[in-house]
Design an enzyme around this catalytic site. Structure first.
Site, PDB file in Angstrom:
ATOM      1  N   LYS A  47       0.983  -1.202  -0.008  1.00 14.38           N
ATOM      2  CA  LYS A  47       0.030  -0.069   0.187  1.00 14.38           C
ATOM      3  C   LYS A  47       0.935   1.237   0.149  1.00 14.38           C
ATOM      4  CE  LYS A  47      -3.983  -2.071   1.957  1.00 14.38           C
ATOM      5  NZ  LYS A  47      -3.692  -3.596   2.183  1.00 14.38           N
TER       6      LYS A  47
ATOM      7  N   GLU B 238      -3.538   6.352   8.445  1.00 13.59           N
ATOM      8  CA  GLU B 238      -4.474   7.226   7.718  1.00 13.59           C
ATOM      9  C   GLU B 238      -5.440   7.962   8.486  1.00 13.59           C
ATOM     10  OE1 GLU B 238      -4.406   4.939   3.323  1.00 13.59           O
ATOM     11  OE2 GLU B 238      -6.416   4.594   4.649  1.00 13.59           O
TER      12      GLU B 238
ATOM     13  N   HIS C 172     -14.756  -6.282   7.266  1.00  8.87           N
ATOM     14  CA  HIS C 172     -14.048  -5.642   6.133  1.00  8.87           C
ATOM     15  C   HIS C 172     -14.035  -6.426   4.924  1.00  8.87           C
ATOM     16  CE1 HIS C 172     -12.646  -2.481   8.944  1.00  8.87           C
ATOM     17  NE2 HIS C 172     -12.328  -3.512   9.736  1.00  8.87           N
TER      18      HIS C 172
ATOM     19  N   ARG D 224      -5.811  -8.192 -10.055  1.00  9.98           N
ATOM     20  CA  ARG D 224      -6.090  -9.296 -10.400  1.00  9.98           C
ATOM     21  C   ARG D 224      -7.861  -9.340 -10.615  1.00  9.98           C
ATOM     22  NH1 ARG D 224      -9.483  -9.955  -6.135  1.00  9.98           N
ATOM     23  NH2 ARG D 224      -8.495  -9.410  -4.142  1.00  9.98           N
TER      24      ARG D 224
END
Length: 498
Positions: free
Chosen positions: A118, A202, A237, A294
């Site tokens: 990330k 974040e 999630h 993907r």
């Protein structure tokens, strides 16, 4: 350009079947691989050839990259399609496939590597004008430094594993005094799940929507987007219901998000199918989250509204052909919904409920698609993801797709295990979903296990009352009859004593 004649699918279940079907339509022979637990699986039966990789655990079968490459060499295979999960985002495997002289039906190992981290992904897209959530640009391992950065960003903050996915290595911290414990737990989870304890921070968007853009690129520099998918209904999630298009995006925001997604793909010279994920706040501001290199589980909803077979397009791109369409050729046609049907108990915190499919009958009719890998009498293995099927409906508008999905849920007959079908019905009937005013906290805000068993309506209560009266009347009659029997024994009783 290299025409693929034989394709190995390095996966299992519904996605392996889905790839086999498209390959067959293209005149390509297929090779299935399987574990001992999947010996009688439908993808094994559907392929032209099949090879057992090893015992049931994926580490001893589906994750054996070298073994899969050896099978390809032995059987004269041209290319490998990884599906999703397992080795699909393993840059090392993609590189080995190419080194073995085989075609990897997916992006370059370089793109997988960049977008697999990330932090590396954020660094790659930073030179483009792509909105990013405020946060740290580098990995953190020191708690004190993390605490200082969190104060600068402002609480609440989200601590995320750099190599993470599926909600692992992720912690929301609301206030400074909880930061140390949250970071230590995130590092521990990340180390355990990914072998990499690096995390980053974040700003936590309190009521986000999860909206992603499907992209497709080729080896000739062409990259297009195929519009968005709304994936905000999640548990742990992980997505449960997806739809395309989103109920809230305007044409202007859709165009801006699509262009941003194309720029993300260009940042790593992407080719093949990929998905750029964004979080969208209450004011419909969007921020780049990550890129999945993907095919996605929810790709059918995009196929339903665009008419594009994404698997065929992946194969064409892998053969070196240019994309068969341009951006201006793509249009949104109607609306599509997908419900992931899991062998899980929604009333028990969505815990897996493994067993035998005693009854298994798919819904049918206009606008219904079921991607699955099971049939009646088969067992759901304990070793893999408990998804049974993807139930997809299409309608000329969102409401028709929603009502069609409700009808499909009612028709879908599964016994022997508990599934998420009742949860799907709950979501689709909820006012927040119907109105389109929901976010990733839908389950947290609205779902309670007891809501899956609503009180009977007025008609049901009247029927129950009538049944009670009938039973009471029948009981009275029975007593009278028994008295008559006592007074005059039946001939049967007489004969039974002889």
């Amino acid at each position: 350009m290299h025409k693929i004649k034989k394709l190995l699918i390095a996966n299992r279940g519904e996605i392996a079947l889905r790839i086999i079907r498209s390959a067959r339509e293209m005149g390509i022979r297929t090779v299935a691989v399987f574990s001992e637990a999947d010996r009688h699986a439908l993808h094994v039966q559907a392929a032209d050839e099949a090879v057992c990789l090893g015992p049931a655990p994926s580490a001893e079968s589906y994750l054996l990259g070298n073994r899969i490459i050896d099978v390809c060499k032995a059987l004269g295979v041209d290319a490998i399609h990884p599906g999703y999960g397992f080795l699909s985002e393993n840059a090392g495997f993609a590189k080995k496939v190419e080194e073995a002289g085989l075609i990897f039906v997916g992006p370059s190992a370089h793109a997988i590597e960049i977008m697999g981290s990330k932090l590396a992904a954020k660094a790659a897209v930073a030179k483009y004008d792509i909105p990013l959530v405020p946060g740290t640009a580098t990995a953190l391992t020191d708690v004190a430094e993390g605490k200082r950065k969190a104060a600068e960003i402002g609480y609440p903050v989200l601590i995320k594993a750099s190599a993470g996915g599926g909600g692992k290595g992720m912690r929301v911290v609301e206030q400074a005094q909880d930061f140390e414990e949250g970071m230590q737990r995130a590092i521990s989870e990340a180390t355990s799940a990914f072998g990499d304890g690096s995390v980053f921070l974040e700003k936590f968007i309190t009521s986000p929507r999860h909206i992603e853009i499907q992209v497709m690129g080729d080896h000739h520099g062409n990259i297009v987007h195929l519009f968005e998918r709304e994936c905000s209904v999640q548990r742990r999630h992980q997505k449960v219901i997806e739809e395309a298009p989103s109920a809230v995006l305007t044409d202007e925001i859709r165009k801006a998000m699509g262009e941003a997604a194309v720029m993300v793909a260009k940042a790593c010279n992407y080719y093949g199918a990929g998905t750029v994920e964004f979080i969208v706040d209450e004011q419909l501001n969007f921020y780049f989250l990550e890129m999945n290199t993907r095919l996605q589980v929810e790709h059918p909803v995009t196929e339903m509204i665009t008419g594009v077979d994404l698997v065929k397009e992946q194969i064409y791109v892998a053969e070196g052909k240019p994309l068969s369409f341009k951006q201006e050729d793509l249009h949104i046609n109607g609306h599509a919904l997908e419900l992931r049907v899991y062998a899980e108990d929604p009333a028990n915190n969505f815990l897996p409920d493994i067993g035998t499919l005693q009854t298994y009958r798919r819904p049918q009719g206009p606008g219904i698609r079921v991607d699955d890998g099971f049939r009646q009498g088969m067992q759901i293995p304990i070793y893999y993801d408990p998804m049974i099927a993807k139930l997809v409906t299409w309608g000329k508008n969102r409401e028709e797709a929603r009502l069609r999905m409700l009808r499909a849920i009612e028709e879908y007959q599964i016994t022997g295990i508990t599934t998420t079908l009742p949860f799907g019905r709950f979501v689709l009937e909820h006012d927040a979903f119907i109105s389109g005013r929901f976010d990733t906290k839908f389950v947290e805000k609205y779902f309670r296990p007891e809501l899956l068993h609503p009180k009977p309506d007025a008609d049901e209560e009247m029927l129950a009352a009538a049944l009670a009266i009938y039973l009471h009347s029948n009981k009275t009659t029975k007593v009278s009859n028994e008295q008559a029997v006592t007074a005059a024994p039946s001939k049967w009783r007489k004969r039974s004593k002889q």
